[in-house]
Design an enzyme around this catalytic site. Sequence first.
Site, PDB file in Angstrom:
ATOM      1  N   ASN A  10     -16.070 -12.798  30.872  1.00 64.83           N
ATOM      2  CA  ASN A  10     -15.927 -13.782  29.554  1.00 64.83           C
ATOM      3  C   ASN A  10     -17.140 -14.629  29.744  1.00 64.83           C
ATOM      4  O   ASN A  10     -16.983 -15.595  30.419  1.00 64.83           O
ATOM      5  CB  ASN A  10     -14.496 -14.057  29.505  1.00 64.83           C
ATOM      6  CG  ASN A  10     -14.468 -15.084  28.073  1.00 64.83           C
ATOM      7  OD1 ASN A  10     -15.612 -15.343  27.426  1.00 64.83           O
ATOM      8  ND2 ASN A  10     -13.119 -15.305  27.576  1.00 64.83           N
ATOM      9  N   PRO A  11     -18.266 -14.590  29.148  1.00 71.99           N
ATOM     10  CA  PRO A  11     -19.085 -15.639  28.851  1.00 71.99           C
ATOM     11  C   PRO A  11     -18.788 -16.927  28.732  1.00 71.99           C
ATOM     12  O   PRO A  11     -19.727 -17.764  29.077  1.00 71.99           O
ATOM     13  CB  PRO A  11     -20.195 -14.951  27.911  1.00 71.99           C
ATOM     14  CG  PRO A  11     -19.614 -14.044  27.123  1.00 71.99           C
ATOM     15  CD  PRO A  11     -18.368 -13.358  27.858  1.00 71.99           C
ATOM     16  N   SER A  13     -15.763 -18.669  29.526  1.00 67.63           N
ATOM     17  CA  SER A  13     -14.810 -19.036  30.321  1.00 67.63           C
ATOM     18  C   SER A  13     -15.532 -20.047  31.457  1.00 67.63           C
ATOM     19  O   SER A  13     -16.848 -19.858  31.707  1.00 67.63           O
ATOM     20  CB  SER A  13     -14.427 -18.035  31.180  1.00 67.63           C
ATOM     21  OG  SER A  13     -13.404 -17.126  30.312  1.00 67.63           O
ATOM     22  N   GLY A  68     -10.582 -16.301  32.408  1.00 68.81           N
ATOM     23  CA  GLY A  68      -9.234 -16.840  32.354  1.00 68.81           C
ATOM     24  C   GLY A  68      -8.165 -15.965  32.171  1.00 68.81           C
ATOM     25  O   GLY A  68      -8.397 -14.460  32.380  1.00 68.81           O
ATOM     26  N   SER A 219       8.499 -13.281  43.458  1.00 68.75           N
ATOM     27  CA  SER A 219       7.777 -12.368  44.171  1.00 68.75           C
ATOM     28  C   SER A 219       6.748 -11.666  43.599  1.00 68.75           C
ATOM     29  O   SER A 219       7.092 -11.147  42.611  1.00 68.75           O
ATOM     30  CB  SER A 219       8.590 -11.404  45.162  1.00 68.75           C
ATOM     31  OG  SER A 219       8.155 -10.333  45.863  1.00 68.75           O
ATOM     32  N   GLU A 282      -1.226 -15.431  25.997  1.00 67.01           N
ATOM     33  CA  GLU A 282      -1.557 -14.718  24.949  1.00 67.01           C
ATOM     34  C   GLU A 282      -0.406 -14.309  23.905  1.00 67.01           C
ATOM     35  O   GLU A 282       0.595 -13.888  24.457  1.00 67.01           O
ATOM     36  CB  GLU A 282      -2.437 -13.412  25.085  1.00 67.01           C
ATOM     37  CG  GLU A 282      -3.793 -13.859  26.010  1.00 67.01           C
ATOM     38  CD  GLU A 282      -4.696 -14.779  25.423  1.00 67.01           C
ATOM     39  OE1 GLU A 282      -5.005 -14.468  24.071  1.00 67.01           O
ATOM     40  OE2 GLU A 282      -5.154 -15.538  26.080  1.00 67.01           O
TER      41      GLU A 282
END
Length: 313
Positions: A10-11, A13, A68, A219, A282
Amino acid sequence: MVKRARIIYNPSSGRETLKPKLVDILNVLENGGYETSTFATTPKPHSARDEATRVAKDGFDLVVAAGGDGTINDVINGIAPLEKRPKIGIIPAGTTNDFARALGIPRDDFVEAAKVMIDGKLTPMDVGKAYNDTETEYFINIAAGGRLTELTYGVPADLKTIFGYMAYMLKAVEMLPSSHPVEINAKYDGGEYNGKALMFFLAMTNSVGGLEQLVPDASLNDGNFTMIIVKTGNVFEVLQLITKALNGGRHVDDNRIVYKKTKHFSVEPQDDTKMPINLDGEFGGVAPMKFDNLKEHIQIFANLNLKEKADQE
């Protein structure tokens, strides 16, 4: 046979600091035996997801999610439905980087994070599946429901870039007074909850919103979610629970929450109130929703020795 790797990044981020480091990251992977190429995500919806699916079907050995938690989630969604799945690598460049924290991947040095794919261990990881009659999504760190869980995707991107983690905290303070419990029916392995709930969590790692004590016994690959249902909507009681969580995870025995291990979970509001679902930070649709834990569904590079050392300090 030459091993192939694809970096899906992602350019925007990491306050746009990732792109200048791509050459160094490529060198690490090339020296590690991977013929490596890159793909920059675009504003098109699910750009990272579509590219991950494409290269997986093309037989790439390694897919690197650089961005991210949202970018990582998109890559996982591109790969999880497939029968043949490539190995996964992570270069954290987001605001909270919860998943990278849980895997012991360096979050302040992109090149060191890339080295984990060469020097680290390939670890089997559980993947969560969330579905209803109209959609199916996957997640790898957390699923959550309730209005307060909207804060991770309700914070504008420019504020996240400028203020980082603090932007989430400010949004939470703003939303908490207006967030109210919803009457729900929730079913889990060996039990059922009918009553009011402010929110629920299904955690797959011990790092949720930067809090490592919220699910202290989580876990990575036991085939179980750690389920938390928060019953109270009282602002002061919620703050008390957060304080307990920060002080050694003492919230797990509090009667204002339900804390269980489960492989399956379903939730349905019992009135017309909409309950939004959050998957890895999201928006993931609205309840009713069912959730299954897919045990050891992917192979991912991790640096768990580093995490164990950090936990002991």
